[in-house]
Structure formats: C-alpha cells, structure tokens
Design a protein around this motif. Sequence first.
Motif, PDB file in Angstrom:
ATOM      1  N   THR A 173       0.832  -1.198   0.000  1.00 36.39           N
ATOM      2  CA  THR A 173       0.000   0.000   0.000  1.00 36.39           C
ATOM      3  C   THR A 173       0.870   1.253   0.000  1.00 36.39           C
ATOM      4  N   THR A 174       0.439   2.281  -0.714  1.00 36.07           N
ATOM      5  CA  THR A 174       1.121   3.573  -0.687  1.00 36.07           C
ATOM      6  C   THR A 174       0.925   4.185   0.694  1.00 36.07           C
ATOM      7  N   VAL A 175       2.009   4.622   1.327  1.00 39.00           N
ATOM      8  CA  VAL A 175       1.910   5.202   2.668  1.00 39.00           C
ATOM      9  C   VAL A 175       2.188   6.701   2.688  1.00 39.00           C
ATOM     10  N   ALA A 176       2.802   7.212   1.609  1.00 37.45           N
ATOM     11  CA  ALA A 176       3.101   8.648   1.549  1.00 37.45           C
ATOM     12  C   ALA A 176       3.108   9.101   0.103  1.00 37.45           C
ATOM     13  N   VAL A 177       2.799  10.378  -0.088  1.00 38.22           N
ATOM     14  CA  VAL A 177       2.861  10.985  -1.414  1.00 38.22           C
ATOM     15  C   VAL A 177       4.067  11.914  -1.427  1.00 38.22           C
ATOM     16  N   LEU A 178       4.967  11.682  -2.383  1.00 32.24           N
ATOM     17  CA  LEU A 178       6.173  12.500  -2.501  1.00 32.24           C
ATOM     18  C   LEU A 178       6.073  13.431  -3.693  1.00 32.24           C
ATOM     19  N   LEU A 179       6.643  14.606  -3.540  1.00 31.83           N
ATOM     20  CA  LEU A 179       6.751  15.537  -4.657  1.00 31.83           C
ATOM     21  C   LEU A 179       8.187  15.465  -5.162  1.00 31.83           C
ATOM     22  N   ASP A 180       8.346  15.080  -6.402  1.00 30.42           N
ATOM     23  CA  ASP A 180       9.655  14.962  -7.025  1.00 30.42           C
ATOM     24  C   ASP A 180      10.044  16.322  -7.592  1.00 30.42           C
ATOM     25  N   GLU A 181      10.971  17.002  -6.940  1.00 26.92           N
ATOM     26  CA  GLU A 181      11.353  18.350  -7.380  1.00 26.92           C
ATOM     27  C   GLU A 181      12.078  18.361  -8.714  1.00 26.92           C
ATOM     28  N   ALA A 182      12.551  17.199  -9.154  1.00 28.60           N
ATOM     29  CA  ALA A 182      13.234  17.139 -10.447  1.00 28.60           C
ATOM     30  C   ALA A 182      12.230  17.036 -11.591  1.00 28.60           C
ATOM     31  N   ARG A 183      10.965  16.855 -11.274  1.00 30.38           N
ATOM     32  CA  ARG A 183       9.934  16.664 -12.297  1.00 30.38           C
ATOM     33  C   ARG A 183       8.755  17.583 -12.007  1.00 30.38           C
ATOM     34  N   VAL A 184       8.942  18.876 -12.157  1.00 30.86           N
ATOM     35  CA  VAL A 184       7.899  19.853 -11.873  1.00 30.86           C
ATOM     36  C   VAL A 184       6.990  19.974 -13.096  1.00 30.86           C
ATOM     37  N   PHE A 185       5.686  19.850 -12.869  1.00 32.64           N
ATOM     38  CA  PHE A 185       4.753  19.993 -13.975  1.00 32.64           C
ATOM     39  C   PHE A 185       3.464  20.636 -13.488  1.00 32.64           C
ATOM     40  N   ALA A 186       2.724  21.181 -14.443  1.00 28.60           N
ATOM     41  CA  ALA A 186       1.423  21.787 -14.161  1.00 28.60           C
ATOM     42  C   ALA A 186       0.352  20.911 -14.783  1.00 28.60           C
ATOM     43  N   ARG A 187      -0.705  20.677 -14.043  1.00 31.84           N
ATOM     44  CA  ARG A 187      -1.876  19.974 -14.572  1.00 31.84           C
ATOM     45  C   ARG A 187      -2.849  21.047 -15.037  1.00 31.84           C
ATOM     46  N   ILE A 188      -3.207  20.995 -16.294  1.00 31.39           N
ATOM     47  CA  ILE A 188      -4.096  22.017 -16.847  1.00 31.39           C
ATOM     48  C   ILE A 188      -5.270  21.345 -17.552  1.00 31.39           C
ATOM     49  N   TYR A 189      -6.286  22.121 -17.826  1.00 32.03           N
ATOM     50  CA  TYR A 189      -7.426  21.651 -18.611  1.00 32.03           C
ATOM     51  C   TYR A 189      -7.466  22.436 -19.906  1.00 32.03           C
ATOM     52  N   VAL A 190      -7.481  21.710 -21.012  1.00 32.29           N
ATOM     53  CA  VAL A 190      -7.502  22.318 -22.342  1.00 32.29           C
ATOM     54  C   VAL A 190      -8.954  22.358 -22.806  1.00 32.29           C
ATOM     55  N   PRO A 191      -9.485  23.563 -23.085  1.00 28.31           N
ATOM     56  CA  PRO A 191     -10.867  23.651 -23.573  1.00 28.31           C
ATOM     57  C   PRO A 191     -11.029  22.908 -24.906  1.00 28.31           C
ATOM     58  N   GLU A 192     -12.213  22.385 -25.141  1.00 28.81           N
ATOM     59  CA  GLU A 192     -12.490  21.575 -26.322  1.00 28.81           C
ATOM     60  C   GLU A 192     -12.108  22.278 -27.615  1.00 28.81           C
TER      61      GLU A 192
END
Length: 159
Positions: free
Chosen positions: A64-83
């Motif tokens: 089971t996953t016990v922690a969520v890590l943020l990988d500083e070497a892989r910075v990205f933005a989650r965006i929504y692209v309009p149709e």
Amino acid sequence: ALKISYYQVSIAGSQKTTICRNAAAEAVLAQAQVDLQRTELRAPVDGIVDKLLFQVGERPPPGTTVAVLLDEARVFARIYVPEHLRARVRPGDSLNVRIDGAGSHTGTVRWVSADASFTPYFALTEHDRSRLAYLAEVDVPDAAGLPSGVPLEVDFPAD
C-alpha cells in the motif's frame, strides 16, 4: 569388529544437535533481518513528503502507498484544455505558463488526455461540446521549489 563406546555416540549426537540448533538459530536470525528490512520505508526518488496516508501505529497492508512524494526534479502543471483548443495543443508544444507569485515560465506539453474530463462523451449535443475539457500535463522545469497546488494560467496557441 567395530566397537563404539557410549561416550563416543553421545558426543556425535551432541554435535549433530548443536549443528541443528545453530542452523535453526541462523534461520531465525535471517527471518528477523528480513522482517526488520520490511519495516523500513525507502523512497523511489528524492523529494518532499506531501501527504502521509497513515498515522503512526497504523498497519498499512503490504504494497500500500503510505506517503505521497513531490519529485522536485519533475515539476509539472496539470491544466485543462478547452475543447475548442484541443486540436491545437499537442505533446512537445511550448506554452507560456504564468504562475501566481512566480512570474512567467516556459513549459512543454508532456501529455494530453484523449478523453474529455467533463461531460460524458455519450451525452454530447452541440451545446454540451463547449463544456468539454481535456486534462494535460505541462513540464515546467524552471519552476522547481514552488509549493504544490499554486494557481496558474496558460497561454494557449492562437489560431
């Protein structure tokens, strides 16, 4: 004529018992070492702990996953692209990403979902199409060090 004294048989039996007990103790030690290794958590990458999914004393199931890590070497933005812009945004495209409090950055589209995130595809009418949006990820390598969840805006390509 073979003559073995009781004393010699006792020593031989005692040695075999000692060897067996030693082997059993080594097996117990080896299992204890494996059990100890299983209590250690090892991160797959260097990063910052974002969330702990269990509290101290809880026993998460194996795997089971016990922690969520943020990988500083892989910075990205989650965006929504309009149709209406989906056909113009492709992996590899450069986009201007404006991050609140951190200025403008150049990002590269890593991935765009083929499935719409809003409005199920089977309920589409001409009116519903304008509400569709597609999840995408944009790499922003020069934005390392920013906290997770910072609001941002993306300038999409013009017609």
